[in-house]
Scaffold this active site. Structure first.
Site, PDB file in Angstrom:
ATOM      1  N   LYS A 126       0.858  -1.188   0.000  1.00  0.00           N
ATOM      2  CA  LYS A 126       0.000   0.000   0.000  1.00  0.00           C
ATOM      3  C   LYS A 126       0.888   1.230   0.000  1.00  0.00           C
ATOM      4  O   LYS A 126       2.060   1.170   0.403  1.00  0.00           O
ATOM      5  CB  LYS A 126      -0.897   0.008   1.243  1.00  0.00           C
ATOM      6  CG  LYS A 126      -2.179   0.801   1.067  1.00  0.00           C
ATOM      7  CD  LYS A 126      -3.207   0.078   0.201  1.00  0.00           C
ATOM      8  CE  LYS A 126      -4.515   0.850   0.123  1.00  0.00           C
ATOM      9  NZ  LYS A 126      -5.543   0.100  -0.611  1.00  0.00           N
ATOM     10  N   ASP A 166      -6.954   4.602  -4.746  1.00  0.00           N
ATOM     11  CA  ASP A 166      -7.630   4.447  -3.457  1.00  0.00           C
ATOM     12  C   ASP A 166      -8.283   5.801  -3.191  1.00  0.00           C
ATOM     13  O   ASP A 166      -8.522   6.567  -4.138  1.00  0.00           O
ATOM     14  CB  ASP A 166      -6.632   4.036  -2.366  1.00  0.00           C
ATOM     15  CG  ASP A 166      -7.325   3.564  -1.080  1.00  0.00           C
ATOM     16  OD1 ASP A 166      -7.209   4.266  -0.073  1.00  0.00           O
ATOM     17  OD2 ASP A 166      -7.981   2.510  -1.099  1.00  0.00           O
TER      18      ASP A 166
END
Length: 445
Positions: A126, A166
């Site tokens: 991430k 995201d």
């Protein structure tokens, strides 16, 4: 927690001070793994648990950029490459002022098991920045993305690490970053980013996938009780990509979503959300939920409180982490909610999860129910590798099949470890064992 599991958690807290979200994510997984370790003690050998909670690589860098007035700003960029046992690191980039290393680590840790559940050969990672794209011009966003990618490009690649979008990172941002990557590398590596535009390597259904998958998982849970979504009222939080397409899929399956939200409050539309109007405001105009109320007769904006105050049958938290606490869970249960399927990452606090499970609510953690997004990202990578593109029907059918398989894997694992119907245990156990078995095969690396 007992024995080795408790010891590992204590080490995580001691070594990662102040990272509350990361601690929360690790605790939830480790607590679920107690029956797994009891049944298969070899998973505790050779510090496997200690290795799986420690990122393989953490990258932090500065991102200088110039705004339209000529002023220089400096943000911080992150990429946590957490686990590559199953394949290249895979996980989104989040641009939001709240981003810090603890949040990125929690998201990356969750991504390990989510990606494992898809059975598509992708590891967990991430990244992101504390940059806020809201209110910035396209030119400012472009300059930031180019600066961000100038550093990130050193660490990613189609076979190494494949970021995606995201919160705060949509098609515009992915486009700017891909353009800069291509310029720096002098190579058209379409598979280096996912969530791309359809004209340059993107996949049909990727935009819809996270929201669609969240609803498909809820439908699968209901099917275990001989029920379906048709005719049910649904509360949705958020108004971004995940929320919009969760609303769309719920409507396709005959349910009536009646809420959505942003930081200014939540909207209640008892007649059912006007999806075309919501898409126009959020996707085209980049507006706020109050704009919907101004143009939709009968809808109302509630500035105080949360969507969970509205009586519904199904709740789909699709906004952000820890948005649904124990009090909100109690309210949902009291008002008759029987299904919670998470579209966001870890949106329910531990107290909320406990309340749902104690009440017998069908509760799906995000690592299982929102895995449709990363699953379709992997499908995008597959299409890029073959220099082809599937039609919407083909990609949608693949997504539907993957979500059904994830649901069935969670059910089977929960039954194997003595807790039928416990989707938290099922998701964590199924994801963990897939990763752990490969880590053992690869040796101590």
């Amino acid at each position: 927690m007992q024995g080795v599991v408790e010891k590992v958690y204590e080490q995580v807290v001691a070594r990662n001070r102040g990272e509350a979200e990361f601690h929360q994510a690790v605790r939830e997984v480790l607590e679920s793994l107690e029956p797994v370790i009891a049944k298969h003690p070899h998973y505790a050998d050779n510090a496997l648990l200690e290795r799986i909670v420690e990122p393989e690589r953490q990258i932090i860098f500065r991102v200088p950029w110039v705004d339209d007035a000529g002023a220089v700003h400096v943000n911080r960029g992150f990429r946590v490459e957490f686990n590559s046992a199953l394949g290249p690191y895979k996980g989104g980039l989040r641009f939001h002022p709240s981003v810090n290393v603890g949040i990125i680590k929690f998201l990356g840790f969750e991504q390990i098991f989510k990606n494992a559940l898809t059975a598509q050969g992708i590891g967990g990672g991430k990244g992101g920045s504390d940059f806020d794209p809201h209110g910035r011009s396209d030119a400012e966003v472009m300059r930031f993305c180019q600066s961000f990618m100038t550093e990130l490009s050193r660490h990613i690649g189609p076979s190494t690490d494949v970021p995606a979008g995201d919160i705060g990172v949509g098609g515009r941002e992915v486009g700017y970053m891909f353009g800069q990557y291509k310029r720096l590398r002098n190579s058209y590596d379409a598979g280096v980013l996912t969530g791309k535009g359809l004209a340059w390597g993107g996949s049909l259904v990727r935009t819809e996938a996270t929201g669609y998958g969240t609803v498909l998982f809820a439908q699968s849970m209901l099917a275990t009780k001989g029920e379906a979504l048709e005719g049910k009222k649904v509360a949705v939080s958020g108004s971004g990509n995940v929320a919009i397409y969760a609303i769309e899929k719920a409507q396709q399956l005959g349910a009536t979503p009646i809420t959505f939200s942003d930081s200014s409050g939540y909207v209640v539309d008892e007649a059912g959300v006007d999806l075309d109007l919501l898409k126009q405001i959020k996707e085209v105009e980049r507006g706020r939920v109050k704009d919907y109320v101004e143009r939709r007769p009968g809808a109302r904006l509630v500035a105080e409180g949360r969507p969970w105050d509205v009586p519904v049958d199904v709740a789909l938290p699709c906004a952000t982490q820890n948005e649904l606490d124990g009090d909100a869970a109690a309210t949902l249960v009291r008002n008759g909610c029987t299904v919670v399927s998470e579209g966001a990452n870890m949106p329910s606090t531990p107290e909320a999860v406990e309340a749902f499970q104690a009440a017998g609510v069908l509760y799906a953690p995000g690592k299982a129910s929102n895995a449709g997004g990363v699953a379709t990202s992997a499908l995008e990578m597959e299409q890029n590798a073959g220099r082809t593109r599937w039609d919407f029907k083909t990609a949608d059918a693949k997504l539907t099949g993957i979500m059904a398989d994830i649901h069935d894997s969670c059910v089977a694992a929960a039954e194997e470890y003595g807790r039928p119907g416990d989707y938290v245990l099922g998701a964590n156990a199924a994801g963990f064992t897939r990763v752990a078995d490969v880590m053992i095969a690869h040796g101590i690396v």
